[in-house]
Design an enzyme around this catalytic site. Structure first.
Site, short mmCIF file in Angstrom:
data_model
loop_
_atom_site.label_atom_id
_atom_site.label_comp_id
_atom_site.label_asym_id
_atom_site.label_seq_id
_atom_site.Cartn_x
_atom_site.Cartn_y
_atom_site.Cartn_z
N CYS A 175 54.60 38.66 51.87
CA CYS A 175 55.83 39.45 51.90
C CYS A 175 56.90 38.74 52.72
CB CYS A 175 55.56 40.84 52.46
SG CYS A 175 57.03 41.88 52.49
N ARG B 38 57.41 40.65 42.26
CA ARG B 38 56.04 40.46 41.78
C ARG B 38 55.17 41.71 41.92
NH1 ARG B 38 55.63 35.21 45.65
NH2 ARG B 38 56.73 36.67 46.99
N ASP C 244 60.19 43.11 46.16
CA ASP C 244 59.67 41.84 45.63
C ASP C 244 59.42 41.94 44.13
OD1 ASP C 244 57.62 39.76 44.96
OD2 ASP C 244 57.73 39.35 47.10
N HIS D 35 52.19 44.30 50.42
CA HIS D 35 51.65 43.22 49.57
C HIS D 35 51.59 41.90 50.31
CE1 HIS D 35 55.43 40.95 48.72
NE2 HIS D 35 55.98 42.11 49.04
N CYS E 240 57.66 47.38 47.87
CA CYS E 240 58.61 46.35 48.22
C CYS E 240 59.49 46.01 47.02
CB CYS E 240 57.85 45.10 48.70
SG CYS E 240 58.92 43.80 49.37
#
Lengths: 273, 299
Positions: free
Chosen positions: A167, A108, A106, A164, A104
């Site tokens: 999300c 993190r 993202d 993850h 992703c």
């Protein structure tokens, strides 16, 4: 195609990695002050105003885009590039990663942190909710281009799709109304790639609370993407010939855990009747 | 007793979960004679095995009889080695980074607020987390072939879905498009003879970079192929920066001064990095080329 390097990537155990993350001290201070404001309701109006003023002064001091990425680049050059001259010399000629990874976007969950992939190890595609659309030359062809390059040119041995926790893309998918109305230009269209997973959650997970439904959907969407990978003929052929393995994963950064699994796909010999 | 599930976890570790009611206890290494007998109730067993077939003896409180369960271990091939390696790396990440920065990860688990969106190539050598040192929480990253941003009029793509989320929901302050040397996608673009008839995915995708290719051919055709590709790698970054302006919600944020757009070029042959910023006010009034400012070169 450029020659494949023959040198192993740097041993992640020996590569110097910052254990204390280089979190901007100003960011930490701002975060701490905001927490103080929200928790200490009894702060007088004067004290609260002072805290807000300091926070905004700090915020303007953090506009150091170039400095931030320069510091990161200098660290990489010193601790990774210059300490592994043989590897980087070979990588300059060509790459031969064993992995293709879908992760992703993202901030993190970068697999270079979570699984410590070193330069040269993983050809990595990142998009919202780490999705793989099915074979289509006209729509979302960028994904097909990446898979085609990885499988046919780089000859990767594994494709790992890793989802993850928490999300945003998956939450967005869950939130799309049943009548299909959308509010965004592109986002909802994109995450609808995994709408089959949402249908499964809605029918099989009625008793779960919303957080658990999201977790189930995060993992089921990975499985949809793994299935969609098989719609690409070159992927399917690699899997059947066992030159390519498909794997799924789910990184939970709330609990600090990781799950990994294989996709097994076989066609038994044909029986003529 | 009901066998609830068997979870085949990485390598030789096999976890069984059994439906007992009250007491939880973890069995130690079950192989050989390390059993605790008597009133042990098992809810979870973690077993290490070096044999290809595993025989498990489970002592159950209610029956006081051993039951044997046979489980096939995954074949010893690259798959289990890969999982073993990934498991070790993840556990190292957890102990070296995650646990030592627990407060930061705790904050991050609630939400992310990265200042950067980065569009980089999927190439294994150019991960922005490595080369630019972005830590967890700092950069929302899209990676595709040749770090391209298609224009708004091309319709839906994975890249513009991510752009929409980053700009409108995460409210990032910077978009950084990072290209690199020896880019296979740009080489494919420069090598294409007759893109209209090509049936490959790669050809269909990289044609987003056609304007960059045309410009390269017009000013750098006297150079050799490798040098032309290098020129095109940088030209393509600029084309992507201009394509960003075709999105109304991006242009709106630029006008308000809430967003900056930057280009970057990583050359891994000599480990150098060049960066520049789009000069929005000048580009707004210009139809030709691109105006940039704050150009820096690090080596």
């Amino acid at each position: 195609m450029p020659p494949h390097p023959v040198v192993d990537p740097p041993n992640p155990d020996l590569t110097t990695r910052r254990s204390k993350m280089a979190i901007d001290p100003c960011e930490e201070a701002i975060s701490g002050l905001k927490k103080l404001l929200s928790e200490k309701k009894e702060l007088t109006a004067e004290a609260a105003a002072k805290v807000r003023r300091i926070t905004s002064e700090l915020a303007s001091a953090t506009d150091k885009t170039a400095e931030r990425i320069r510091a990161g680049f200098d660290h990489f050059k010193k601790e990774n590039f210059e300490k592994n001259p043989v590897l980087h010399g070979e990588l300059a000629k060509g790459q031969s990663p064993k992995f293709m990874v879908f992760a992703c976007s993202d901030s993190r969950v970068c697999p270079s942190h979570v699984l410590n992939f070193q330069p040269g190890e993983a050809f990595m595609v990142r998009n919202i909710a780490n999705m793989v659309p099915p074979y289509d030359k006209t729509k979302y062809s960028g994904i097909g281009a990446a898979i085609e390059y990885a499988v046919l040119h780089l000859k990767v041995e594994n494709i790992l799709v890793i989802g993850h926790s928490a999300c945003g893309g998956i939450k967005g998918l869950m939130s799309i109304p049943d009548d299909g109305t959308t509010k965004s230009d592109f986002i909802e269209d994109w995450v609808s790639i995994c709408k089959a997973a949402k249908a499964k959650v809605q029918s099989e997970c009625k008793d779960l609370d919303l957080a658990d439904k999201h977790t189930f959907l995060e993992k089921e969407a990975v499985n949809i993407s793994l299935g969609n990978l098989l719609t690409y003929p070159f992927v399917r052929e690699g899997v059947l010939k066992k030159t390519l393995a498909l794997k799924g994963g789910h990184y939970d950064f709330i609990n600090g855990s990781l799950e990994l699994w294989n996709l097994n796909f076989n066609l038994n010999p044909v029986t003529s009747i | 007793m009901v066998l609830r599930s068997i979870l085949l976890s990485p390598a030789s570790h096999i976890t069984l979960s059994m439906g007992f009611s009250d007491i939880y206890s973890m069995a130690p290494n079950i192989l050989g004679s390390d059993w605790r007998s008597g009133d042990m109730r098992l809810t979870r067993i973690r077993v290490t095995s070096k044999n290809s077939k595993l025989r498990l003896k489970v002592i159950m409180e209610s029956f006081r009889l051993p039951k044997e369960i046979t489980i096939e271990k995954p074949k010893e091939d690259g798959t289990t080695d890969d999982f073993r390696r990934m498991k070790k790396r993840f556990l190292d990440f957890k102990s070296d980074i995650y646990m030592r920065n627990a407060e930061h990860f705790n904050r991050l688990s609630e939400n992310q607020s990265p200042k950067f969106m980065v569009i980089a190539c999927a190439d294994s050598r150019v991960c922005p987390s490595k080369i630019l040192g972005f830590e967890p929480g700092e950069a929302f990253v899209v990676r595709n072939v040749a770090n391209m941003v298609p224009p708004h009029e091309n319709g839906p793509s994975e890249t513009n879905a991510a752009l929409e989320f980053a700009v409108n929901t995460l409210l990032v302050e910077n978009i950084l498009v990072v290209g690199h040397s020896r880019c296979g996608g740009i080489q494919a673009l420069m090598s294409l003879q007759n893109e209209a008839n090509s049936s490959s995915f790669i050809a269909n995708w990289v044609r987003v970079g056609n304007p960059a290719k045309s410009k390269t051919r017009s000013i750098a055709s006297h150079l050799d192929f490798d040098q032309q590709c290098k020129h095109c790698e940088k030209e393509s970054i600029n084309r992507s920066l201009l394509n960003l302006l075709s999105y109304p919600w991006i242009e709106e944020k630029l006008k308000q001064g809430k967003l900056s757009i930057h280009g970057g070029y990583y050359d891994f042959t000599d480990c150098s990095f060049e960066k520049w910023t789009l000069d929005y006010t000048k580009n707004r009034h210009s139809n030709t080329g691109i105006s940039v400012k704050n150009r820096e070169f690090w080596s």
